[in-house]
Design an enzyme around this catalytic site. Structure first.
Site, mmCIF file in Angstrom:
data_model
loop_
_atom_site.group_PDB
_atom_site.id
_atom_site.type_symbol
_atom_site.label_atom_id
_atom_site.label_comp_id
_atom_site.label_asym_id
_atom_site.label_seq_id
_atom_site.Cartn_x
_atom_site.Cartn_y
_atom_site.Cartn_z
ATOM 1 N N HIS A 88 0.830 -1.209 0.000
ATOM 2 C CA HIS A 88 0.000 0.000 0.000
ATOM 3 C C HIS A 88 0.867 1.264 0.000
ATOM 4 C CE1 HIS A 88 -3.865 2.070 1.151
ATOM 5 N NE2 HIS A 88 -2.989 2.972 1.566
ATOM 6 N N GLU A 89 1.814 1.331 0.942
ATOM 7 C CA GLU A 89 2.658 2.536 1.067
ATOM 8 C C GLU A 89 3.621 2.674 -0.110
ATOM 9 O OE1 GLU A 89 1.742 4.666 3.142
ATOM 10 O OE2 GLU A 89 0.455 3.347 4.331
ATOM 11 N N HIS A 92 1.736 4.334 -2.944
ATOM 12 C CA HIS A 92 1.690 5.789 -2.742
ATOM 13 C C HIS A 92 3.011 6.442 -3.173
ATOM 14 C CE1 HIS A 92 -2.124 6.107 -0.717
ATOM 15 N NE2 HIS A 92 -1.759 5.442 0.371
ATOM 16 N N ASP A 163 -7.628 7.435 2.557
ATOM 17 C CA ASP A 163 -7.103 7.878 1.252
ATOM 18 C C ASP A 163 -8.247 8.330 0.345
ATOM 19 O OD1 ASP A 163 -4.572 7.091 2.083
ATOM 20 O OD2 ASP A 163 -4.721 5.123 1.137
#
Length: 246
Positions: A88-89, A92, A163
């Site tokens: 996930h990170e 980003h 988000d």
């Protein structure tokens, strides 16, 4: 201004040779004088805990994370959750770096406060006015975590709810600043159905861009995920080194 405040609060503290107060000032956009004082004290505490006689740049960076996000959580996510957080990170970060080169300062899967993981972005300069292009890029960054989860794991998770909220707020900023297809609008008289449709269109466009980008860069994304699983954290410089190697 932040640089001068940092100088004031570090003048009696033993700083290591690698400390770059100008860089720390860049990375603390939005910090008040009290935040900066707390930052310097936290950095000193980190150095003391490590039995170091001087405060290093690393101590300051860790202190920034603590001031922004809060204490580390006692409960550690499971290995499966950690991998999902890393994916996930990394999503980003990959998209942030694409639209705004050198913007990623830190990626971490260390859980702090309400966040299971996070990336910290550093703007080249303090920004007070936003273009449509910049807002769209930030929407893309917001959507990238869920997109990375879906592409690499087959589905996304509830970790993306904040988000999505941020992406919707950015889309509203575009609309109410007169930068959407609607032109200049009155916030109070715009029908909710119309607002919902334009928000959906803006998000859908950026979602397509992000999914294509992550599909094309799956290999480098996996490299970053592997690094995070082993080290929990990667700074912007090492992250960009991985991208360059790829």
């Amino acid at each position: 201004g932040r640089l001068e405040i940092l100088k004031l609060h570090t003048k009696d503290k033993p700083l290591a040779g690698d400390v770059d107060l100008e860089q720390i000032a860049k990375e603390t956009f939005g910090f008040s004088g009290a935040h900066l004082e707390s930052l310097c004290n936290e950095a000193a505490i980190f150095a003391m805990r490590a039995n170091n006689k001087q405060i290093s740049q690393k101590n300051f960076i860790e202190a920034i994370d603590k001031v922004i996000m809060g204490e580390k959580l006692n409960r550690k996510p499971t290995e499966e959750e950690r991998k999902r957080i890393a994916i996930h990170e990394s999503g980003h970060a990959l998209v942030s770096e694409h639209f705004n080169p050198n913007s990623v300062s830190t990626i971490t899967i260390t859980s702090r406060g309400q966040a299971l993981g996070y990336i910290r972005q550093t703007p080249d300069d303090d920004i007070y006015l936003y273009t449509k292009q910049y807002l769209e890029s930030q929407i893309a960054v917001s959507l990238a975590g869920a997109a990375a989860e879906k592409i690499l794991l087959g589905d996304s998770s509830t970790g993306a709810s904040n988000d999505f909220e941020q992406a919707v707020n950015l889309a509203k900023k575009i609309i109410f600043s007169g930068m959407s297809e609607l032109g200049v609008v009155d916030k109070d008289s715009l029908p909710s159905e119309k607002l919902h449709k334009v928000i959906s269109d803006i998000l859908s466009t950026q979602k397509s861009v992000v999914e294509k980008m992550i599909e094309d860069k799956q290999d480098v994304l996996k490299l970053v995920v592997d690094y995070l699983m082993e080290n929990e954290k990667i700074d912007g410089q090492n992250f960009r080194e991985l991208l360059r190697k790829y």
